[in-house]
Design a protein around this motif. Structure first.
Motif, mmCIF file in Angstrom:
data_model
loop_
_atom_site.group_PDB
_atom_site.id
_atom_site.type_symbol
_atom_site.label_atom_id
_atom_site.label_comp_id
_atom_site.label_asym_id
_atom_site.label_seq_id
_atom_site.Cartn_x
_atom_site.Cartn_y
_atom_site.Cartn_z
ATOM 1 N N GLY A 180 0.723 -1.220 -0.095
ATOM 2 C CA GLY A 180 0.053 -0.069 0.110
ATOM 3 C C GLY A 180 0.699 1.359 -0.061
ATOM 4 N N GLN A 181 2.216 1.219 0.153
ATOM 5 C CA GLN A 181 3.095 2.363 0.204
ATOM 6 C C GLN A 181 3.471 3.064 -1.052
ATOM 7 O OE1 GLN A 181 6.886 1.681 1.897
ATOM 8 N NE2 GLN A 181 6.195 3.169 3.370
ATOM 9 N N LYS A 182 3.447 4.317 -1.358
ATOM 10 C CA LYS A 182 4.053 5.229 -2.589
ATOM 11 C C LYS A 182 5.242 5.945 -2.219
ATOM 12 C CE LYS A 182 -0.902 6.379 -3.686
ATOM 13 N NZ LYS A 182 -1.850 7.597 -3.777
ATOM 14 N N ALA A 183 5.952 5.805 -3.270
ATOM 15 C CA ALA A 183 7.198 6.393 -3.302
ATOM 16 C C ALA A 183 7.428 7.246 -4.652
ATOM 17 C CB ALA A 183 8.161 5.395 -3.284
ATOM 18 N N THR A 184 8.167 8.381 -4.581
ATOM 19 C CA THR A 184 8.255 9.201 -5.656
ATOM 20 C C THR A 184 10.058 9.452 -5.628
ATOM 21 O OG1 THR A 184 6.263 10.289 -5.476
ATOM 22 C CG2 THR A 184 8.112 11.342 -6.774
ATOM 23 N N LEU A 185 10.327 8.812 -7.088
ATOM 24 C CA LEU A 185 11.936 9.018 -7.317
ATOM 25 C C LEU A 185 12.204 10.141 -8.406
ATOM 26 C CD1 LEU A 185 11.456 6.035 -6.035
ATOM 27 C CD2 LEU A 185 13.476 5.639 -6.944
ATOM 28 N N SER A 186 13.155 10.875 -8.074
ATOM 29 C CA SER A 186 13.324 11.929 -9.320
ATOM 30 C C SER A 186 14.827 11.702 -9.666
ATOM 31 C CB SER A 186 12.933 13.167 -8.647
ATOM 32 O OG SER A 186 11.610 13.412 -8.499
ATOM 33 N N LEU A 187 15.151 12.004 -10.764
ATOM 34 C CA LEU A 187 16.659 12.007 -11.249
ATOM 35 C C LEU A 187 16.625 13.052 -12.355
ATOM 36 C CD1 LEU A 187 17.316 10.368 -14.456
ATOM 37 C CD2 LEU A 187 16.611 8.697 -12.924
#
Length: 878
Positions: A180-187
Motif C-alpha cells: 500500500g505504500q507510495k514512493a516518488t523518485l526523481s533523477l
C-alpha cells in the motif's frame, strides 16, 4: 569457488540447487536476514563488477529464481513517468519523476532497467516516501550495492541508481516498498545536444531497450527484462520541453505526436512544447530543435560552489565555449582525394524491422542497401574500397580492399542489391578486428563507415578496439532505428576521430550518410591549437583537450577552469587555429567575464564529465595496476565532489526509520518494457528466413529439388532447398551452412571479375527514380545513352536524338548533360543525396573538349522542360 550444486539449508531441510554460475560461500546476513525464502549469494571479490545475487527459493519446486522474474498478471508498481526538459542553447537539463505504488499484499522490490542517451550526466537523485524526503549519497558502486542489500535484508527501504555494465543502460532498484505504500523518485541529468545534418539540435529520450547481442561467456543485462506488447505498458509517460535561445526558435519537429509549439515571448526566444497524450512506448522520443542562427558561437561563465573545496573544479568558475569552424565547401577537386573506404553493414535479424511504424515503410536493410548503392557511386575516383557484412559471423566482398573501377563497382553493386538481414546476432567486434588486422594502403587514408542498429552488450570492448587503432583510420557511425545503442554509436565515432549520426523513424538515411562522406573526403585538418586571451592576472586551466579532428560547420565545445576571478566588466577571447591544405584558418569568440550567479552548475557538471572521461581513457591505456588504481580513486573523487555518477559510483538512499525485519516473502518485480519480437539475439528460424528470402528476392533460382525444406542456395543448383545457406551467390550444392562470403561459392563467378554484359541479370533498384539514375552512372561520372535512362527521363530515343546538338559526337556527353539537368531540375530537394554524383558528372563534362555549353544547356532545357543555368549546374566558365 565451486561449480558443484549449491546446497542451501532452509529450516529443517536442505535443498540442492543446480548452479551454473561460480559463487562465493553463502551469506545469510545473520539474524537480521530472517525470512527463509531469501538468501544471498555473491560472486567473490568486491571489484568483480557484479552485484550480489539474491536467490529466490521455491521449496516446493526446488529451483532457484535468479533476479526479477514475477511475470504473471500482477500489477506493476511503477505507475507514471513525468519528464521536464529545459533546453538552453545546445544544453538540455532533464528532470524525470517516477511514481511508484505497491498494490500487492507483500513488500515489493521493483527493478527498472532503462536506456539513457550516452553522454548524459546524472547529477541529482532523490526519493520521497509519503512526504518524507530520503537522504541520498554518492558512493563507490560496490559499497553502495552492499549498503542496499544490507538495508532491504534488515527491513529498511532503500533505493539504488547505478550504471550497468553497458554504458548507456541504467538500473534503478526500489526495495522494499511496503504493501500500500507510495514512493516518488526523481533523477536529473544534463547533456550536450548533437547537431544534425540540417543544423537541427537533436534531443532524444530513449524509451526502447532492445535485447543486446551478448558474446559467449558474458552476462546479459537485457535478457531478463520482461516484455509486454505495444500498447500494454502499465505506466504512462508525459513530457514537456521548455526552450530558450537568444537567436530565436524557428521550429520543433518530432517522430512522435506533439502539442502545438507555444511561444512564450514576442521575439520567439522562448517557447514550450509537449508530447501529446497517449504515447505508446513504441519508439524513442526525438525532438529536432531549429534555431534562427544555429552556428552562432556562444560562451557561458558560471560561478562555482562556495562550499566546495578550495581549488577544486566545483569551487572555481568554469567557462564553456562553443565554436563552429568554417572552411571551404566541397568542390570537384575534393573528388581527387585519395582514400580507402570500408563499409561495415549490420546484417543481423533486427535489420528486418521497419524504419518506422508504417507497414509500407522500408525495412532497415532496404535503406542500408539503397545507401550503399549511393555511396558506391559517390566515391572519389582514386580510391580503394571494400564491403563487410556482419551478424553472428561476418563476410567481406573482397579479401582485401580493391581499386575503385567500373568492374569492381559493378561487382559490388550486384552483391549490395542482394543483401539480406539473415546473419543472426550482432557481433561487431570480430569484423573490426579483421579490418584492423589488415595493413593500410600507403597514401590512402582509411575511412570506416559503420551501419548498425547497435544492440551489443560488449560496448566498451568494441570502443576500445577502435581506440587502439585510431591512428590508422577515421570511423563514421550510423545508428539505425529506435533502440540503437548511443554509447556504441557515439563511442566508436569519438574513438575513431569521426562523426556519428542517428536515423530515427521519419529520417531518410541517405542525406545523413552523404553529410558524413563530405566530412571524410577533405584532407584532415592539422595543427589544431586553442589559445585563450584573458586580462592580466586571470588564469585559465583548460579542462578539454585540444580537439584531434574538426569538421566544417560542426560545433566544438571546450571547457576551462578560471583560477582567478576577473573584473565583471572584463572581456576575454578564445580562438581555435587550424590548417587545411596548407592554408591557416581561425574560429574565434569574444565574451564577457561577468559571472552568472543564478546558474544550475550545468557547465561544471559537463566539465566534470569531460575530466572523468579523460581519466577513464587514461585508465584503459594504463598497463600498470598501481597507476590504474590511482586513477580509479581520482575518478571516484571527482564523481563525489561533482555529484555525478560514473561506472565506478552509484546513488544510494536508505530510509533508516524502519528497523522491523521482513515478515513476509518479498515480491520481486522487474518493470516491463515494450516487446520487440524481431530484436532477437538468436537467428530467426530457417522457415522464416526462407519466407523472407522469397519476399525480398523473388529471383531465387533453385534446382529441381522442390520447396520441401529451407533453401540451400540463393543462386545454385540441383539440390533444391535443403539446409541453411552457404553463400549469397553460390552454386552447385545448395544452402548448407551460414554464409561465408558476400560473393563466393563453388559455382559463382570469380569475386574480383565481372562480365561487362550482364547488366540484365542485375536485380533492379527499387522504385526510387533518383536511385535508379544514380545506379546507371559510370565510375568516371558519365552516363551512357541507353533505353533505361531514356525511359526514366520519360523520353523516346527519337526525341532525345533530335534535340542532341550536332557538335556532340559522343552520345555519353549528351546523356551525362541530360542526367545533370534532371537532377537539378526535378530533384533539387534531395541535393544532399546526389551532390557527389553531380560533382563527378561536372568534372567529367569539363574534361571534354570543344563543347558549346550554352548550346547544350538550351537544347537540354527544351527537351526536359527545365529552366536551369550553367551556374546552377556548376558548369559556368572559370
Amino acid at each position: 569457488m565451486s561449480m558443484h550444486p549449491l546446497v542451501v539449508a532452509t529450516g529443517s531441510s536442505k535443498v540442492e540447487l543446480p548452479c551454473s554460475q561460480p559463487v562465493a560461500p553463502l551469506e545469510t546476513k545473520g539474524a537480521a536476514f530472517c525470512h527463509p525464502s531469501m538468501v544471498r549469494v555473491s560472486r567473490p571479490g568486491k571489484d568483480s563488477g557484479y552485484p550480489p545475487h539474491f536467490l529466490r527459493i521455491d521449496q516446493r519446486e526446488r529451483k532457484v529464481r535468479y533476479g526479477l522474474l514475477t511475470q504473471k498478471d500482477e500489477s506493476v508498481p511503477l505507475k507514471s513517468i513525468t519528464v521536464e526538459v529545459s533546453i538552453s542553447g545546445f544544453i538540455a537539463d532533464v528532470s524525470t519523476t517516477l511514481c511508484y505504488e505497491n498494490n500487492k499484499c507483500n513488500p515489493v522490490e521493483a527493478v527498472f532497467v532503462f536506456p539513457m542517451e550516452d553522454g548524459s550526466t546524472i547529477y541529482d537523485f532523490h526519493a520521497e516516501i509519503g512526504k518524507k524526503s530520503i537522504d541520498v549519497m554518492i558512493k563507490d558502486k560496490q559499497k553502495a550495492r552492499e549498503d542496499y542489500d544490507d538495508a532491504i535484508s534488515s527491513g529498511q527501504q532503500a533505493f539504488l541508481l547505478e550504471k550497468t555494465e553497458i554504458p548507456d543502460v541504467f538500473r534503478l532498484s526500489v526495495g522494499s516498498l511496503s504493501a500500500g505504500q507510495k514512493a516518488t523518485l526523481s533523477l536529473s541529468y544534463v547533456t550536450e545536444l548533437p547537431v544534425e545534418a540540417d543544423d537541427a539540435l537533436r534531443f532524444c529520450l530513449p524509451t526502447v531497450l532492445c535485447p543486446r547481442y551478448t558474446p559467449q561467456g558474458t552476462t546479459s543485462v537485457t535478457k531478463g527484462v520482461p516484455r509486454v506488447p505495444f500498447g500494454s505498458i502499465p505506466y504512462t509517460l508525459s513530457l514537456t520541453c521548455h526552450l530558450v535561445s537568444p537567436n530565436g526558435i524557428s521550429n520543433v519537429k518530432s517522430n512522435s505526436a506533439l502539442m502545438p509549439l507555444e511561444y512564450l515571448s514576442d521575439d520567439k526566444t522562448e517557447a514550450k512544447v509537449s508530447l501529446s497524450p497517449g504515447f505508446q512506448f513504441d519508439r524513442d522520443v526525438v525532438l529536432l530543435i531549429y534555431y534562427n542562427h544555429p552556428h552562432q558561437p556562444t560562451a557561458i561563465v558560471e560561478n562555482g560552489l562556495s562550499s566546495a573545496a578550495s581549488g577544486s573544479l566545483m569551487r572555481d568558475p568554469v567557462i564553456m565555449i562553443s565554436l563552429y569552424p568554417e572552411f571551404p565547401e566541397l568542390t570537384e577537386q575534393s573528388l581527387s582525394i585519395k582514400g580507402e573506404f570500408i563499409f561495415l553493414v549490420d546484417l543481423s535479424d533486427s535489420m528486418l524491422e521497419k524504419m518506422n511504424g508504417d507497414p509500407d515503410s522500408d525495412m532497415r536493410i532496404e535503406s542500408a542497401r539503397d545507401t550503399l548503392l549511393l555511396l558506391l557511386k559517390s566515391l572519389p575516383l582514386d580510391c580503394h574500397f571494400n564491403i563487410y557484412g556482419f551478424g553472428s559471423d561476418f563476410q567481406h566482398l573482397f579479401s582485401n580492399s580493391v581499386k575503385y573501377s567500373q568492374m569492381t563497382m559493378k561487382s559490388a553493386m550486384k552483391e549490395v542489391k542482394s543483401l539480406h538481414a539473415n546473419f543472426g546476432g550482432t557481433n561487431i567486434l570480430a569484423p573490426l578486428r579483421d579490418i584492423f588486422g589488415k595493413a593500410c594502403i600507403p597514401g590512402y587514408p582509411r575511412q570506416l563507415f559503420v551501419f548498425t542498429d547497435g544492440e551489443v552488450e560488449n560496448t566498451q570492448e568494441v570502443i576500445n578496439e577502435v581506440k587502439k587503432n585510431a591512428s590508422s583510420h577515421r570511423c563514421f557511425t550510423f545508428g539505425i532505428g529506435d533502440g540503437a545503442s548511443t554509447a556504441l554509436i557515439k563511442g566508436m565515432a569519438k574513438a575513431g576521430s569521426g562523426y556519428f549520426q542517428f536515423i530515427s523513424r521519419k529520417d531518410r538515411i541517405q542525406p545523413k550518410v552523404m553529410k558524413s562522406l563530405q566530412f571524410a573526403l577533405p584532407p584532415a585538418v592539422t595543427n589544431i591549437k586553442l589559445n585563450w586571451h584573458l586580462p592580466n592576472l586571470v588564469k585559465v586551466a583548460p579542462i578539454s583537450e585540444t580537439p584531434h579532428v574538426l569538421f566544417n560547420g560542426q560545433r566544438t565545445v571546450l571547457y576551462g577552469q578560471l583560477k582567478t576571478k576577473a573584473n565583471k566588466n572584463a572581456v576575454g577571447r578564445a580562438s581555435l587555429h587550424y590548417t587545411l591544405c596548407g592554408k591557416e584558418y581561425k574560429s574565434e569568440i569574444r565574451f564577457g567575464l561577468k559571472i552568472d550567479k543564478h546558474c544550475r552548475l550545468t557547465a561544471h557538471r559537463l566539465a566534470a564529465k569531460v575530466l572523468i572521461n579523460e581519466k577513464e581513457d587514461e585508465r584503459f591505456l594504463s598497463s600498470m595496476k598501481d597507476k590504474s588504481e590511482t586513477i580509479k580513486k581520482e575518478i571516484i573523487k571527482i564523481s563525489t565532489e561533482a555529484g555525478i555518477i560514473t561506472s565506478l559510483t552509484a546513488f544510494i538512499a536508505v530510509h533508516k526509520e524502519k528497523h522491523k525485519a521482513i515478515q513476509q516473502p518479498m515480491v520481486i518485480t522487474h518493470i516491463p518494457l515494450a516487446s520487440f519480437p524481431s530484436c532477437s539475439q538468436e537467428r530467426i528460424s530457417w522457415e522464416s528466413y526462407y519466407t523472407s528470402c522469397i519476399r525480398l528476392h523473388p529471383r531465387l533460382r533453385g534446382g529441381g529439388g522442390g520447396y520441401g525444406t529451407p533453401p540451400t542456395t540463393l543462386r545454385g543448383g540441383g539440390g533444391g532447398y535443403g539446409t541453411p545457406p552457404t553463400t549469397l551467390r553460390g552454386g552447385g550444392g545448395g544452402y548448407g551452412t551460414p554464409p561465408t562470403k558476400l560473393r563466393g561459392g563453388g559455382g559463382g563467378k570469380p569475386k574480383d571479375k565481372v562480365d561487362e554484359g550482364d547488366s540484365a541479370d542485375m536485380p533492379e533498384v527499387r522504385s526510387d527514380n533518383l536511385l535508379k539514375l544514380v545506379s546507371f552512372q559510370n565510375v568516371d561520372g558519365s552516363w551512357n545513352l541507353e533505353d533505361r535512362l531514356m525511359t526514366l527521363l520519360s523520353k523516346t530515343e527519337q526525341e532525345v536524338l533530335q534535340k542532341m546538338p550536332a557538335e556532340i559526337k559522343d552520345k555519353s556527353v549528351w546523356a551525362t548533360f541530360l542526367s545533370l539537368l534532371w537532377l537539378h531540375g526535378f530533384n533539387s530537394n534531395r541535393k544532399d543525396e546526389w551532390k557527389f554524383v553531380a560533382l563527378k558528372a561536372v568534372a567529367w563534362i569539363k574534361a571534354q573538349t570543344g563543347l558549346n555549353l550554352e548550346l547544350c544547356l538550351q537544347a537540354g532545357n527544351d527537351l526536359l522542360g527545365c529552366q536551369m543555368d550553367l551556374q546552377t549546374l556548376g558548369l559556368q566558365p572559370s
